[in-house]
Design a protein around this motif. Structure first.
Motif, PDB file in Angstrom:
ATOM      1  N   GLY A   1     -61.082 -43.083 -20.426  1.00 32.12           N
ATOM      2  CA  GLY A   1     -60.403 -44.331 -20.064  1.00 32.12           C
ATOM      3  C   GLY A   1     -61.175 -45.519 -20.610  1.00 32.12           C
ATOM      4  O   GLY A   1     -62.010 -46.104 -19.895  1.00 32.12           O
ATOM      5  N   VAL A   2     -60.923 -45.868 -21.858  1.00 34.60           N
ATOM      6  CA  VAL A   2     -61.730 -46.893 -22.518  1.00 34.60           C
ATOM      7  C   VAL A   2     -61.542 -48.266 -21.891  1.00 34.60           C
ATOM      8  O   VAL A   2     -62.485 -49.069 -21.821  1.00 34.60           O
ATOM      9  N   SER A   3     -60.351 -48.570 -21.413  1.00 35.59           N
ATOM     10  CA  SER A   3     -60.123 -49.880 -20.788  1.00 35.59           C
ATOM     11  C   SER A   3     -60.937 -50.012 -19.507  1.00 35.59           C
ATOM     12  O   SER A   3     -61.544 -51.056 -19.242  1.00 35.59           O
TER      13      SER A   3
ATOM     14  N   LYS B   1     -61.541 -38.517 -26.720  1.00 34.71           N
ATOM     15  CA  LYS B   1     -60.446 -39.294 -27.286  1.00 34.71           C
ATOM     16  C   LYS B   1     -60.110 -40.423 -26.324  1.00 34.71           C
ATOM     17  O   LYS B   1     -59.872 -40.191 -25.136  1.00 34.71           O
ATOM     18  N   GLY B   2     -60.130 -41.653 -26.819  1.00 35.02           N
ATOM     19  CA  GLY B   2     -59.879 -42.809 -25.968  1.00 35.02           C
ATOM     20  C   GLY B   2     -58.436 -42.910 -25.509  1.00 35.02           C
ATOM     21  O   GLY B   2     -57.514 -42.628 -26.271  1.00 35.02           O
ATOM     22  N   ARG B   3     -58.250 -43.316 -24.245  1.00 38.46           N
ATOM     23  CA  ARG B   3     -56.922 -43.536 -23.674  1.00 38.46           C
ATOM     24  C   ARG B   3     -56.920 -44.900 -22.981  1.00 38.46           C
ATOM     25  O   ARG B   3     -57.671 -45.116 -22.026  1.00 38.46           O
ATOM     26  N   ASP B   4     -56.074 -45.791 -23.433  1.00 37.72           N
ATOM     27  CA  ASP B   4     -56.032 -47.138 -22.858  1.00 37.72           C
ATOM     28  C   ASP B   4     -55.475 -47.163 -21.441  1.00 37.72           C
ATOM     29  O   ASP B   4     -55.871 -47.984 -20.619  1.00 37.72           O
TER      30      ASP B   4
ATOM     31  N   TYR C   1     -52.148 -56.565 -19.487  1.00 39.29           N
ATOM     32  CA  TYR C   1     -53.492 -56.888 -19.934  1.00 39.29           C
ATOM     33  C   TYR C   1     -53.963 -55.825 -20.919  1.00 39.29           C
ATOM     34  O   TYR C   1     -53.768 -54.629 -20.684  1.00 39.29           O
ATOM     35  N   GLN C   2     -54.538 -56.273 -22.011  1.00 40.19           N
ATOM     36  CA  GLN C   2     -55.021 -55.330 -23.005  1.00 40.19           C
ATOM     37  C   GLN C   2     -56.269 -55.886 -23.703  1.00 40.19           C
ATOM     38  O   GLN C   2     -56.468 -57.088 -23.790  1.00 40.19           O
ATOM     39  N   TRP C   3     -57.099 -54.950 -24.173  1.00 40.66           N
ATOM     40  CA  TRP C   3     -58.325 -55.332 -24.867  1.00 40.66           C
ATOM     41  C   TRP C   3     -58.023 -55.565 -26.339  1.00 40.66           C
ATOM     42  O   TRP C   3     -57.369 -54.750 -26.982  1.00 40.66           O
TER      43      TRP C   3
ATOM     44  N   ILE D   1     -69.739 -47.270 -24.777  1.00 39.94           N
ATOM     45  CA  ILE D   1     -68.693 -46.709 -23.920  1.00 39.94           C
ATOM     46  C   ILE D   1     -68.744 -45.181 -23.934  1.00 39.94           C
ATOM     47  O   ILE D   1     -68.594 -44.521 -22.901  1.00 39.94           O
ATOM     48  N   TYR D   2     -68.968 -44.611 -25.103  1.00 37.91           N
ATOM     49  CA  TYR D   2     -69.031 -43.154 -25.202  1.00 37.91           C
ATOM     50  C   TYR D   2     -70.267 -42.614 -24.473  1.00 37.91           C
ATOM     51  O   TYR D   2     -70.198 -41.559 -23.817  1.00 37.91           O
ATOM     52  N   ALA D   3     -71.385 -43.317 -24.599  1.00 37.88           N
ATOM     53  CA  ALA D   3     -72.595 -42.888 -23.878  1.00 37.88           C
ATOM     54  C   ALA D   3     -72.375 -42.969 -22.376  1.00 37.88           C
ATOM     55  O   ALA D   3     -72.865 -42.124 -21.614  1.00 37.88           O
TER      56      ALA D   3
END
Length: 265
Positions: free
Chosen positions: A150-152, A116-119, A208-210, A224-226
């Motif tokens: 940590g996707v960011s 699960k992604g977390r910014d 800052y945000q994507w 990113i997941y890989a």
């Protein structure tokens, strides 16, 4: 455009001799599953091995059965045809959450992680937490666990790698984290670069945000997941002896390449 013109002529579905292990990142949509298979070598040099889309309603079991069969396939090495399986799979739980949980539960936790992604997380992979509950509302420790990503951080790292320049001297090592790509179509690279880091003023503070610059960004998510799967294995912490050991386990033909894995093939 730069990445598209930097493509290489190695065959998709084949493992380059510098690859030590393979991970897969899976993005779940309403009508399809998209996934990228990535081979990793020393200095986190990577090769995009294949990009697969399984079309179909992801609420149906048939799609998940096809996914299971897809992941059971192995990749043959270019040199001697040694079969290399996928070492770790990371699948997003942001959509079709219960279907994803059921599928993950049917697989070994050794090589499949629900994520699960977390910014706002400052590490690529955090500590997993159980999500299954008893009738009394107590979490089942031995049940399914979800790994926060940590996707960011991962996007910042990836885009930094993608901006690096290839050395002009062919004998010079490639930069750390160098990414190799086969003859993917242009759309793949548009999706891979579909976000940018922007500055916003939020409640009087700079943040800052994507943000997406186009609608489709599945290729970026899958990569990113890989990458998160590679981090979960612990590849970021491997020293030279560990890389040598992993190469030997992957196949003897890889061992001789470890000292030159930074060279352009």
């Amino acid at each position: 455009e730069m990445l598209y013109h930097r493509r290489e002529l190695y065959p998709m579905g084949k493992v380059h001799k510098g690859v030590v292990f393979i991970t897969c990142g899976i993005d779940v949509q309403k009508d399809r599953l998209e996934m990228e298979f990535v081979g990793w070598g020393k200095n986190l040099e990577s090769w995009s091995l294949d990009y697969v889309v399984i079309s179909g309603d992801t609420a149906d079991d048939e799609v998940w059965d096809l996914l299971t069969r897809q992941l059971a396939m192995t990749f043959a090495t270019e040199v001697d045809g040694i079969s290399m399986p996928v070492r770790m799979v990371a699948i997003d739980t942001g959509y079709r959450t219960q279907e994803v949980y059921r599928w993950v539960k049917s697989r070994s936790a050794i090589n499949t992680m629900a994520i699960k992604g977390r910014d706002n997380q400052n590490t690529i992979v955090g500590l997993p937490s159980p999500v299954e509950m008893t009738v009394r509302g107590k979490k089942i420790r031995s049940g399914i666990k979800v790994w926060p990503i940590g996707v960011s951080v991962a996007k910042g790292e990836l885009y930094g790698w993608l901006r690096r320049k290839q050395p002009t001297d062919p004998e010079e090592d490639l930069p750390f984290g160098w990414c190799h790509f086969p003859q993917h179509p242009e759309e793949y690279f548009r999706q891979l670069t579909a976000e940018s880091l922007v500055s916003r003023i939020v409640r009087g503070y700079q943040k800052y945000q994507w943000e997406q610059t186009r609608e489709r960004n599945e290729a970026l998510d899958c990569r990113i997941y890989a990458r998160a799967a590679a981090a979960a294995i612990g590849a970021d912490r491997w020293d030279e002896p560990r890389w040598q050991y992993e190469a030997e386990q992957a196949g003897a033909s890889l061992v001789g390449e470890m000292s030159n894995s930074g060279k352009q093939p």
